[in-house]
Each structure stands twice: as structure tokens, then as C-alpha cells.
Design an enzyme around this catalytic site. Structure first.
Site, PDB file in Angstrom:
ATOM      1  N   PRO A   2       0.777  -1.299  -0.095  1.00  0.00           N
ATOM      2  CA  PRO A   2      -0.084   0.097  -0.093  1.00  0.00           C
ATOM      3  C   PRO A   2       1.078   1.335   0.133  1.00  0.00           C
ATOM      4  CG  PRO A   2      -0.418  -1.519   1.770  1.00  0.00           C
ATOM      5  CD  PRO A   2       0.857  -1.995   1.349  1.00  0.00           C
ATOM      6  N   GLU A   3       0.374   2.218  -0.773  1.00  0.00           N
ATOM      7  CA  GLU A   3       1.082   3.680  -0.794  1.00  0.00           C
ATOM      8  C   GLU A   3       0.670   4.616   0.113  1.00  0.00           C
ATOM      9  OE1 GLU A   3       2.719   4.565  -4.434  1.00  0.00           O
ATOM     10  OE2 GLU A   3       2.613   2.419  -5.300  1.00  0.00           O
ATOM     11  N   LYS A  52       3.872   5.444   5.108  1.00  0.00           N
ATOM     12  CA  LYS A  52       3.345   4.218   5.092  1.00  0.00           C
ATOM     13  C   LYS A  52       3.212   3.537   6.504  1.00  0.00           C
ATOM     14  CE  LYS A  52       5.180   3.068   0.663  1.00  0.00           C
ATOM     15  NZ  LYS A  52       6.219   2.180  -0.123  1.00  0.00           N
ATOM     16  N   ARG A 264      12.908  -3.773  -7.040  1.00  0.00           N
ATOM     17  CA  ARG A 264      11.618  -3.667  -7.480  1.00  0.00           C
ATOM     18  C   ARG A 264      11.504  -3.310  -8.868  1.00  0.00           C
ATOM     19  NH1 ARG A 264       8.516  -1.703  -3.205  1.00  0.00           N
ATOM     20  NH2 ARG A 264       6.425  -2.316  -4.468  1.00  0.00           N
TER      21      ARG A 264
END
Ligand SMILES: [Zn+2]
Length: 276
Positions: A2-3, A52, A264
């Protein structure tokens, strides 16, 4: 993962449902039992988010700190008439209020911190575009002194907090930036534009509850398929490059490329984002 906009939305909904009331806190799974006992039955004073990280601030300055990590999830449910049901699966923390209950599963962090520890954590984190007290100067100092690629810096939570893989790819595209541009070559003007855009994009994400990064003039480009064609997740997303590997760039038609960058996936258009 989640951002920042997702965590901000969680903070808002938790504040709406639990703030100012006593909350029954438990750890059905058992991994947070000691922490839960410290805050159980106390009044939740406020809820805060920084990047976050989520903070539930209870009376006596006890703070529950949650980081969802890659797999964490918070569910928030209206309590049925016949009461709160038995927990299903590995519930790390359960919060029960007057009208709702929330279950946390799979989080990377769920712990009780003192105010001092919370302060130290805030200091380690970079500026969060969603916080009114955010200091972009702090982020600029880090970026302008760094040889690291801007793609790395945008994901570094100590530089800018809350940006994840989707917003990174999209903000770089929106500014025509080669992801490998070193931070120190970015320049103040482009940094300011990127920061302002992040404030807008993340704020928009909080309002919508989802990520849509297409500029209004490009909204119709969202998908190249005809109305009767079956859509794929890649073509239907309102984004320019994120997870659009091999698909034509919405603006120039060049194939969007992907490469692994610091473990990533990084997506970009080699034509629109060419620094040479
Ligand atoms: Zn392009």
C-alpha cells in the site's frame, strides 16, 4: 505494498469510527498480546499517518504503531446486531469500538511505542506529501546531494515518505524524467514540480481511494482496446506506464519497458523519458 494514500485513508476511517471512545484491543493470534493489554479499554485520542506508517494514539501517550508491509491488511467492519464474530485466520490485532470492529492481519509491524520512540521514527522518515507539516526543503537537501538515481530516491522513505512503486513510475513519466537521472542533476525547478505533483497525486488518491495518474487531457487514452474487447488489468489501469510492460506508450507509442531496480520493478517509456 500500500502507498501513502491508503494509509492516510485508513487513518481517517479509524478516526471516524474509534476516536474519542474506549476501544477493546486484543490479539487473537497472540503475537501482540502484551501490547494489546497496554492499550485495551483506553480511549483512542487521535490517529496519525506518516508515509506508510500508521499511529493510533491512546490516552496515557501510548501509541500503537502499524506498518502493513507487503502483505498487511486492515479490515473495518460494522458490528452486526448479534455482536462481533469470532476472528477468522491470523488476526494480529482486533479493535472493537461502539459500532465497528477492525482486524489487522499480516502486518510487518504492530507494536506499542512511547511518544519518544514515535518522535524518533518521525525524524527518520522523510517529508510526506500528504502531511500539512511536510518540509519539502528537507527532501530537496537529500535529493540535491545524492548521486543515486531519482528512481531510488523517490522510493527511499527517509527522503520522501509515502511514495511507492506506482506513484514513483507515474510521477517520473509525468515529468518526462529518465529514472536513472542522479538526484544531484535534477535541479530545483524539476524537484519543485515533482514535489507539487506528488502532493496533488497522493491527495487525489486519498479522495478516490485508488490511483489515477492520467492528466485530464489524456483520460480518453486509458485503453487502446475497442469497446467490445476484453480488457486486461494492464490496459484498464488509469496509469501511463506502471505494469504496462510491452504495451505502447499512451503518448508516443513506444513500448513501455520494465527493469528490476533495487529489487523492485521499474517501468518507463524510453522515448518520453529520455535524458540524452
Ligand atoms: Zn512515450
Amino acid at each position: 505494498m500500500p502507498e501513502g494514500h491508503t494509509i492516510r485513508r485508513l487513518a481517517r476511517s479509524h478516526a471516524r469510527r474509534f476516536r474519542g471512545r474506549e476501544v477493546a484491543v486484543s490479539s487473537p493470534q497472540g503475537r501482540f498480546t502484551t501490547g494489546a493489554e497496554l492499550v485495551d479499554g483506553r480511549v483512542l485520542r487521535s490517529v496519525d499517518a506518516h508515509g506508510k506508517h500508521l499511529f493510533h494514539v491512546y490516552e496515557a501517550d501510548l501509541v500503537v504503531h502499524v506498518h502493513l508491509g507487503l502483505y498487511g491488511k486492515f479490515s473495518l467492519v460494522t458490528t452486526p446486531d448479534d455482536g462481533v464474530p469470532a476472528p477468522v485466520g491470523q488476526v494480529r490485532m482486533r479493535m472493537v469500538g461502539d459500532t465497528h470492529y477492525a482486524d489487522l492481519r499480516g502486518a510487518t509491524a504492530c507494536e506499542v511505542l512511547t511518544e519518544g520512540e514515535v518522535e524518533a521514527l518521525h525524524e527518520r522518515l522523510g517529508a510526506d506529501p500528504l502531511r500539512p507539516d511536510a518540509d519539502p526543503e528537507q527532501a530537496w537537501r537529500r535529493v540535491s546531494r545524492s548521486r543515486s538515481p531519482v528512481a531510488t530516491l523517490l522510493m527511499d522513505q527517509a527522503v520522501i515518505a509515502g511514495v511507492g512503486n506506482v506513484y514513483r513510475a507515474e510521477v517520473l513519466f509525468r515529468h518526462g524524467l529518465d529514472p536513472l537521472t542522479p538526484g544531484r542533476d535534477l535541479g530545483r525547478e524539476r524537484f519543485d514540480a515533482v514535489w507539487a505533483d506528488l502532493v496533488t497525486l497522493l491527495g487525489d488518491g486519498v479522495r478516490r481511494g485508488s490511483i489515477d495518474t492520467l492528466r485530464p487531457e489524456h483520460a480518453e487514452l486509458r485503453c487502446s482496446h475497442g469497446p467490445r474487447t476484453r480488457h486486461t488489468p494492464a490496459c484498464g489501469r488509469p496509469v501511463y506506464v506502471y505494469r504496462r510492460t510491452g504495451l505502447p506508450c499512451l503518448l508516443c507509442g513506444t513500448e513501455v519497458v520494465r527493469r528490476t531496480h533495487a529489487a523492485r520493478n521499474l517501468f518507463w517509456c524510453p522515448t518520453c523519458q529520455d535524458s540524452s
